[in-house]
Write a protein that holds these residues in place. Structure first.
Motif, PDB file in Angstrom:
ATOM      1  N   UNK A 121       0.950  -1.108  -0.097  1.00  0.00           N
ATOM      2  CA  UNK A 121      -0.049  -0.014   0.027  1.00  0.00           C
ATOM      3  C   UNK A 121       0.578   0.992  -0.115  1.00  0.00           C
ATOM      4  N   UNK A 122       1.753   1.159   0.447  1.00  0.00           N
ATOM      5  CA  UNK A 122       2.980   2.341   0.433  1.00  0.00           C
ATOM      6  C   UNK A 122       3.491   2.577  -0.855  1.00  0.00           C
ATOM      7  N   UNK A 123       3.847   1.381  -1.489  1.00  0.00           N
ATOM      8  CA  UNK A 123       4.263   1.654  -2.920  1.00  0.00           C
ATOM      9  C   UNK A 123       3.207   1.962  -4.033  1.00  0.00           C
ATOM     10  N   UNK A 124       1.828   1.702  -3.567  1.00  0.00           N
ATOM     11  CA  UNK A 124       0.823   1.967  -4.550  1.00  0.00           C
ATOM     12  C   UNK A 124       0.246   3.049  -4.144  1.00  0.00           C
ATOM     13  N   UNK A 125      -0.105   3.545  -3.152  1.00  0.00           N
ATOM     14  CA  UNK A 125      -0.744   4.663  -2.569  1.00  0.00           C
ATOM     15  C   UNK A 125       0.381   5.961  -2.017  1.00  0.00           C
ATOM     16  N   UNK A 126       1.361   5.604  -1.699  1.00  0.00           N
ATOM     17  CA  UNK A 126       2.284   6.784  -1.160  1.00  0.00           C
ATOM     18  C   UNK A 126       2.155   6.982   0.227  1.00  0.00           C
ATOM     19  N   UNK A 127       1.059   6.276   0.854  1.00  0.00           N
ATOM     20  CA  UNK A 127       0.546   6.648   2.477  1.00  0.00           C
ATOM     21  C   UNK A 127      -0.165   5.414   2.759  1.00  0.00           C
ATOM     22  N   UNK A 128      -0.189   5.375   4.132  1.00  0.00           N
ATOM     23  CA  UNK A 128      -0.896   4.306   4.984  1.00  0.00           C
ATOM     24  C   UNK A 128      -1.952   5.003   5.519  1.00  0.00           C
ATOM     25  N   UNK A 129      -3.157   4.335   5.558  1.00  0.00           N
ATOM     26  CA  UNK A 129      -4.287   4.721   6.145  1.00  0.00           C
ATOM     27  C   UNK A 129      -4.275   4.550   7.474  1.00  0.00           C
ATOM     28  N   UNK A 130      -4.957   5.108   8.241  1.00  0.00           N
ATOM     29  CA  UNK A 130      -5.271   4.754   9.898  1.00  0.00           C
ATOM     30  C   UNK A 130      -5.868   3.331  10.266  1.00  0.00           C
ATOM     31  N   UNK A 131      -6.530   2.691   9.242  1.00  0.00           N
ATOM     32  CA  UNK A 131      -7.240   1.362   9.261  1.00  0.00           C
ATOM     33  C   UNK A 131      -5.909   0.154   9.105  1.00  0.00           C
TER      34      UNK A 131
END
Length: 294
Positions: A121-131
């Protein structure tokens, strides 16, 4: 990977069955390693990976398709780098079982789906959600619950080395899962070669670090063959098939059940004594993994 599959392979029942088979076989790893306990971990890894390479050869051969060949750089990464990840994952996992209680080491090893989610998710979105972060924290709190007694006792001796190796195995499996997402690499088709290369790597390391030992007993050999053909053979191909399913995202959640099943198998077989921390930690890892994957 996106492999060309037939209508039968695209059946949701076949995809779910393949994922469930892989999960059950992976959950049997700690129990099978305990059955082959007389073998040093690196030698056990080499023999199990060799059995997996031989067992997957006819299945992987039937799935080969024509496509663009790997470039020289990608070929080195796949045939050396990915094989090294497999060797490190299996070798570190088996070594952790010999240095720490198998159930506890297995729970730490099987936090790899959470590590994979964090990285992907870091590679795809560039961030991590709180969930995602909250689920990861919940899962790792389950592993921390098992390590806490050692931490409270003080020092870095005892099972700490086993716990660290279990974490190394989890990291290797997470990186391997990331490599499976590269479409052009087609790791499912290259599985026998990857397992054979990993077997050679662990075999050389075994000769250098463990020396030469006597031939294993028939029981140990049987457990080793079962390890190779099951968790590191059929299961890896079955999981690759499951990822081809249109419902792959949902089927992937089944991997979070592995630590719970692995703990259950060890307790039922009498290898691990019942302990209130084990089911609590397993539930925390499962709940954290499911939360992070939402």
């Amino acid at each position: 990977m996106q492999l060309h599959t037939s209508r039968l392979i695209r059946s949701p029942w076949l995809g779910g069955s393949a994922a469930a088979l892989a999960v059950v076989l992976w959950a049997l790893v700690p129990l099978l390693v305990s059955a082959a306990g007389e073998l040093p971990p690196l030698r056990l890894s080499a023999l199990a990976l060799l059995a997996g390479a031989l067992g997957t050869l006819p299945m992987a051969h039937g799935r080969q398709r024509r496509g663009a060949a790997l470039s020289k750089g990608h070929g080195i990464v796949v045939h050396v780098g990915v094989a090294l990840l497999v060797a490190g994952a299996v070798g570190a996992c088996f070594a952790s079982f010999s240095l720490a209680p198998p159930a506890e080491a297995a729970l730490i090893t099987y936090t790899w789906p959470v590590l994979f989610l964090l990285a992907s998710r870091w590679l795809v979105q560039g961030r991590l959600t709180l969930a995602t972060l909250g689920g990861a924290l919940l899962a790792f709190s389950g592993a921390a619950l098992l390590v806490a007694p050692q931490a409270l006792a003080g020092g870095l001796s005892g099972a700490w080395s086993g716990y660290l190796l279990a974490l190394v195995a989890a990291l290797c499996w997470a990186l391997y899962s990331l490599a499976c997402q590269v479409p052009g690499w087609r790791l499912g088709e290259r599985m026998p070669h990857l397992l054979l290369t990993a077997s050679v790597m662990t075999g050389v390391a075994s000769l250098l670090l463990e020396g030469v030992s006597e031939l294993p007993s028939p029981q140990a050999l049987l457990a080793t063959v079962a390890l190779g053909l099951g968790p590191y053979g059929i299961a890896m191909l079955a999981w690759d098939r499951a990822l081809d399913d249109p419902q792959a995202a949902r089927l992937g959640n089944l991997a979070h059940a592995v630590p719970v099943l692995a703990t259950l198998f060890l307790v039922l077989a009498g290898v691990t004594a019942p302990d209130w921390r084990l089911p609590v930690a397993a539930v925390l890892v499962l709940a954290g993994s499911m939360t992070a994957s939402r």
